[in-house]
Design a protein around this motif. Structure first.
Motif, mmCIF file in Angstrom:
data_model
loop_
_atom_site.group_PDB
_atom_site.id
_atom_site.type_symbol
_atom_site.label_atom_id
_atom_site.label_comp_id
_atom_site.label_asym_id
_atom_site.label_seq_id
_atom_site.Cartn_x
_atom_site.Cartn_y
_atom_site.Cartn_z
ATOM 1 N N ARG A 1 -6.954 -30.333 -38.611
ATOM 2 C CA ARG A 1 -8.361 -29.641 -38.366
ATOM 3 C C ARG A 1 -9.254 -30.303 -39.368
ATOM 4 N N LEU B 1 -10.974 -33.370 -38.234
ATOM 5 C CA LEU B 1 -11.495 -33.643 -36.750
ATOM 6 C C LEU B 1 -13.057 -33.970 -37.041
ATOM 7 N N THR C 1 -13.782 -41.034 -33.617
ATOM 8 C CA THR C 1 -14.066 -39.768 -33.378
ATOM 9 C C THR C 1 -12.624 -38.910 -33.061
ATOM 10 N N HIS D 1 -16.524 -36.982 -36.751
ATOM 11 C CA HIS D 1 -16.811 -38.548 -36.641
ATOM 12 C C HIS D 1 -16.701 -39.154 -38.110
ATOM 13 N N TYR E 1 -4.224 -33.930 -31.442
ATOM 14 C CA TYR E 1 -5.753 -34.529 -31.574
ATOM 15 C C TYR E 1 -5.777 -35.664 -30.764
ATOM 16 N N THR F 1 -10.766 -35.297 -31.806
ATOM 17 C CA THR F 1 -10.953 -34.212 -31.312
ATOM 18 C C THR F 1 -9.389 -33.283 -31.088
ATOM 19 N N ASP F 2 -9.834 -32.112 -30.962
ATOM 20 C CA ASP F 2 -8.623 -31.404 -30.763
ATOM 21 C C ASP F 2 -8.923 -30.459 -29.593
ATOM 22 N N PRO F 3 -8.319 -31.112 -28.416
ATOM 23 C CA PRO F 3 -8.560 -30.306 -27.077
ATOM 24 C C PRO F 3 -7.845 -28.913 -26.894
#
Length: 512
Positions: A260, A263, A247, A265, A220, A249-251
């Motif tokens: 997960r 993930l 925030t 805000h 993340y 995120t998982d690119p």
């Protein structure tokens, strides 16, 4: 620097008895420079003898401030206010020393001189205090440095710029930039005021934009835009408030289930209180004394359903014992921390991932004071509870799932570390003069999960087995630009998925 210029002209007069009739008949000898110096020396010696044997009454008639072309006189007056309340010469000397140190601590003067002079002739037993400052000629300062940790294959570029006393209130404005390869990038700006309106304590404010890429350890990325306010800052106490929008995120689309689920805000709003006592003779290479730090943090005080709610408590205790040869000393340290969510259903609720404890790193734990962090021989975030990464939608029983692939390191809710470090001088004089020294160390640490009812499965045996251990020796080279450590680490105990390595490891860190 405190200078004394005949504060009480009447002290020596008590020791002389003049015969007025003889003075009228006999002619006074001419006063030469040598006799004047001898008389001044005798009066000073008499004053010192009296000060050492009895209390010398004295009060301050006036405080005269000179040299402040830009700085507001009210700021200097507030720092030397204690001078006006003294009642003796002994108190005046002590207060003048403290006032000098307080003005130097503002970091806006090149030099500070406090001079004690005698008061008006018609007011015996009084003194005038002259405070003379030399303001910094260069109001803009900056620095830049590159620090690297080869064992983690990462480096960072750090730079800062400071503007001093722009408004004349002792204010210091600064901006900083930190760029770490595949790890952390931060841009921030802030201001520090030694006094704000009626408040007698320093006040700070800072805005920062933080971006952290943890893809090597957990799948993340983290971004946070925040505002922090320093509400109270004294020698032993600090109180700060932080508000930030974060925030995750998982690119990579490879996060495990625990990552997960978090993930998105969230809002981070917390108060942080720190109590600190540091009686060591050095923060970098202590040879005697002790230090204690306790940090309490309450998160989720902002009334918002997306606010992260947790209670976090940390402590760190250090003690340095000199051995009496070769500047050798043994440093002992133990640190611990626990974090737990609060609110409805807190027993089943996990703690926000970035706020958990993570152990590892190859910087000496002697220099890190504040909580459980360093464990030599283990990489940053290199140990603790972890789960295998997987593609979105995959389950443990799906075909093609490889449990031996990369893992997400999830941190822990309870962390404990301990260390012992023996530092000593090396035989060569050129190394001793440069403060290059050797050390031998042993470390131990544990990181476990408590939330989501995990504490029910934690037994004494499992907790004892959770400790990792390492030992080794190395060379420390401190310079004005960086602090280099070359250590040989031997891993005594590790778990199956820990990221640890036996061998020689290097570390370059900030000199402070």
């Amino acid at each position: 620097m405190v200078e004394k210029e005949d504060p009480i002209s009447e002290v020596a007069e008590d020791e002389e008895d003049y015969d007025e009739d003889e003075d009228e008949e006999e002619e006074e000898p001419p006063v030469t420079s040598q006799s004047r110096m001898r008389n001044d020396r005798e009066r000073m010696e008499g004053l010192l003898r009296r000060m050492s044997s009895e209390r010398v009454p004295l009060r301050v008639h006036d405080v005269i401030i000179k040299g402040n072309n830009k700085t507001k006189e009210s700021l200097i007056e507030a720092e030397v206010q204690a001078l006006k309340t003294v009642t003796s010469m002994q108190e005046l000397l002590q207060a003048a020393t403290i006032a000098n140190a307080r003005l130097q601590k503002l970091a806006i003067f090149d030099s500070v001189t406090v001079t004690l002079d005698s008061g008006p002739p018609d007011l015996p037993g009084t003194s005038n205090v002259i405070v003379e400052v030399v303001e910094s000629k260069n109001r803009v300062t900056g620095d830049i440095g590159i620090f690297t940790k080869p064992e983690a294959r990462s480096w960072s570029l750090e730079s800062s710029l400071k503007l001093k006393n722009m408004l004349g209130h002792g204010d210091i404005w600064d901006g900083s930039l930190s760029y770490g390869w595949d790890q952390t990038s931060e841009i921030s700006t802030g201001v520090a005021l030694p006094r704000f309106m009626k408040l007698v304590n320093p006040v700070t404010a800072r805005v920062s934009l933080l971006s952290q890429d943890w893809l090597k350890f957990s799948s993340y990325k983290e971004q946070a835009l925040g505002l922090s306010l320093g509400l109270l800052s004294t020698r032993n106490h600090d109180l700060a408030y932080n508000l930030s929008w974060r925030t995750l995120t998982d690119p990579s689309q490879m996060a495990c289930k625990s990552v997960r689920s978090q993930l998105g805000h969230n809002l981070l709003s917390h108060l942080k209180y720190t109590f600190k006592i540091d009686k060591r003779n050095s923060p970098l290479r202590p040879t005697r004394g002790f230090a204690f730090v306790s940090t309490s943090q309450l998160g989720g005080i902002f009334p918002d359903y997306r606010s992260v709610r947790f209670i976090r408590q940390e402590f760190d205790l250090r003690y340095a014992l000199p051995l009496g040869f070769a500047r050798a000393a043994i440093n002992f340290g133990v640190a611990g921390g626990v974090i737990f969510p609060w609110g409805g259903g807190f027993v089943n609720t996990p703690v926000s991932l970035p706020d958990r404890f993570f152990l590892g790193g190859n910087s000496s734990p002697v220099c890190s004071l504040g909580g459980p962090t360093s464990l030599l021989g283990f990489k940053t975030r290199g140990l603790g509870p972890s789960e295998p990464r997987r593609e979105v939608g995959e389950k443990a029983g799906d075909a093609g799932f490889d449990p031996s692939s990369e893992r997400d390191f999830l941190g822990g809710d309870l962390a404990v570390t301990a260390f012992a470090d023996l530092s000593f001088d090396l035989p060569l004089k050129v190394l001793r003069d440069s403060n290059i020294h050797g050390h031998a160390f042993a470390c131990a640490g544990s990181l476990v999960k408590l939330t989501e009812n995990s504490f029910r499965d934690l037994s004494f045996q499992k907790y004892r087995d959770s400790f990792r251990r390492s030992a080794g020796f190395g060379l420390i080279v401190p310079t004005k630009l960086f602090r280099m450590e070359v250590n040989y680490c031997y891993i005594l105990r590790q778990h199956e998925h820990d990221r640890a390595k036996t061998g020689v490891q290097f570390s370059f860190s900030s000199p402070l």
